[in-house]
Scaffold this motif. Structure first.
Motif, PDB file in Angstrom:
ATOM      1  N   GLN A 152     -35.632  43.899   5.665  1.00  0.00           N
ATOM      2  CA  GLN A 152     -35.221  45.305   5.657  1.00  0.00           C
ATOM      3  C   GLN A 152     -33.929  45.355   4.863  1.00  0.00           C
ATOM      4  O   GLN A 152     -32.913  44.777   5.253  1.00  0.00           O
ATOM      5  CB  GLN A 152     -35.045  45.828   7.078  1.00  0.00           C
ATOM      6  N   ASP A 169     -31.706  47.536   4.042  1.00  0.00           N
ATOM      7  CA  ASP A 169     -30.507  48.260   4.437  1.00  0.00           C
ATOM      8  C   ASP A 169     -30.249  48.065   5.922  1.00  0.00           C
ATOM      9  O   ASP A 169     -31.116  48.355   6.734  1.00  0.00           O
ATOM     10  CB  ASP A 169     -30.667  49.764   4.146  1.00  0.00           C
ATOM     11  N   SER A 170     -29.085  47.583   6.282  1.00  0.00           N
ATOM     12  CA  SER A 170     -28.766  47.417   7.696  1.00  0.00           C
ATOM     13  C   SER A 170     -28.346  48.745   8.322  1.00  0.00           C
ATOM     14  O   SER A 170     -28.567  48.974   9.506  1.00  0.00           O
ATOM     15  CB  SER A 170     -27.668  46.377   7.881  1.00  0.00           C
ATOM     16  N   GLN A 171     -27.745  49.614   7.505  1.00  0.00           N
ATOM     17  CA  GLN A 171     -27.326  50.924   8.002  1.00  0.00           C
ATOM     18  C   GLN A 171     -27.624  51.982   6.948  1.00  0.00           C
ATOM     19  O   GLN A 171     -27.397  51.755   5.753  1.00  0.00           O
ATOM     20  CB  GLN A 171     -25.825  50.943   8.309  1.00  0.00           C
ATOM     21  N   VAL A 172     -28.121  53.131   7.408  1.00  0.00           N
ATOM     22  CA  VAL A 172     -28.392  54.260   6.511  1.00  0.00           C
ATOM     23  C   VAL A 172     -27.832  55.513   7.163  1.00  0.00           C
ATOM     24  O   VAL A 172     -28.369  55.996   8.161  1.00  0.00           O
ATOM     25  CB  VAL A 172     -29.898  54.422   6.245  1.00  0.00           C
ATOM     26  N   LEU A 203     -36.464  54.360   4.578  1.00  0.00           N
ATOM     27  CA  LEU A 203     -36.023  53.059   5.065  1.00  0.00           C
ATOM     28  C   LEU A 203     -36.942  52.011   4.450  1.00  0.00           C
ATOM     29  O   LEU A 203     -38.158  52.090   4.604  1.00  0.00           O
ATOM     30  CB  LEU A 203     -36.087  53.015   6.599  1.00  0.00           C
ATOM     31  N   ARG A 204     -36.337  51.037   3.821  1.00  0.00           N
ATOM     32  CA  ARG A 204     -37.132  50.102   3.025  1.00  0.00           C
ATOM     33  C   ARG A 204     -37.506  48.843   3.803  1.00  0.00           C
ATOM     34  O   ARG A 204     -36.709  48.334   4.598  1.00  0.00           O
ATOM     35  CB  ARG A 204     -36.363  49.734   1.761  1.00  0.00           C
ATOM     36  N   THR A 211     -32.852  48.537  10.790  1.00  0.00           N
ATOM     37  CA  THR A 211     -32.019  49.474  10.033  1.00  0.00           C
ATOM     38  C   THR A 211     -31.527  50.542  10.987  1.00  0.00           C
ATOM     39  O   THR A 211     -32.337  51.203  11.646  1.00  0.00           O
ATOM     40  CB  THR A 211     -32.809  50.149   8.893  1.00  0.00           C
TER      41      THR A 211
END
Lengths: 115, 114
Positions: free
Chosen positions: B6, B8-11, B21-22, B108
């Motif tokens: 994943q 991105d840890s934070q969005v 969210l990828r 994420t």
């Protein structure tokens, strides 16, 4: 219908002590899984029961961890003796059958802190 | 062995904005793909899953995800987020024909701001 329940919700123990976590799956679910999330890392599989039999325990970290599911209902996961690196959130999940359409239902987790 | 990334840890996003969210995965065998969500102080809840068929999967709460085999991706999208979507989202895979144990990404954290 009650969901998956776990007890306790939190546990703080000292290094070297013993802790037992309990999971009650959804009634009638033969499959029971244990997972663990260490802080900052991904949720990792520990083991899988089908009824009372261990089908896969490839994720168990070492022999300080013992899981049981006597009678094929609830399960316990005992850590003895606990070490600092055992801290994390322990999740239990259950599913009715093994099949591609089956969903694993998760409990809220037990947060274990070893000091 | 399988792995899930994943990216991105934070969005952080604003309310009513779209979000993606990828999730990318790696596996030498066929897998099923899942997105789970964990709201504060709750267990993981299944959002949606891809087993076969149409590559666009619709889930609960207005979320959808698209399976892209060539890019080994399974990105999660929502066209307009709400404050209540603030939670941690996990992408996971399981091997077809196995005991269906899940391999998760690191998660994420989606934060929706007013």
């Amino acid at each position: 219908e009650a969901g998956v329940t776990q007890f306790p919700s939190h546990s703080v123990i000292e290094k070297g002590q013993t802790v037992t976590l309990r999971c009650d799956p959804i009634s009638g679910h033969d499959n029971l899984y244990w997972y663990r999330r260490v802080m900052g890392k991904e949720i990792k599989f520990l083991l899988h029961f089908v009824k009372e039999s261990k089908q896969d325990e490839s994720g168990m970290p070492n022999n300080r961890f013992l899981a049981e599911r006597t009678g094929g209902t609830y399960s316990t996961l005992k850590v003895q003796p606990a070490e600092l690196e055992d801290s994390g959130v322990y999740f239990c999940a259950s599913s009715q059958d093994l099949g591609q359409t089956e969903t694993q239902y998760f409990g809220p987790g037990t947060r274990l802190l070893v000091l | 062995a399988q792995s899930v990334t994943q990216l991105d840890s934070q969005v952080p996003v604003f309310e009513e904005a779209p979000v993606e969210l990828r999730c990318n995965y790696s596996s030498s065998v066929s897998v099923y793909l899942f997105w789970y969500v964990q709201y504060p102080n709750q267990g993981l809840q299944l959002l949606l899953k891809y087993l076969s068929g149409s590559t666009l999967v619709k889930g609960i709460n207005g979320f959808e995800a698209e399976f892209n085999k060539s890019q080994t991706s399974f990105h999660l999208r929502k066209p307009s987020v709400h404050i209540s979507d603030t939670a941690e989202y996990f992408c996971a895979v399981s091997v077809v024909g196995s005991n269906y144990k899940l391999t998760f990404g690191k998660g994420t954290l989606l934060t929706v701001n007013p």
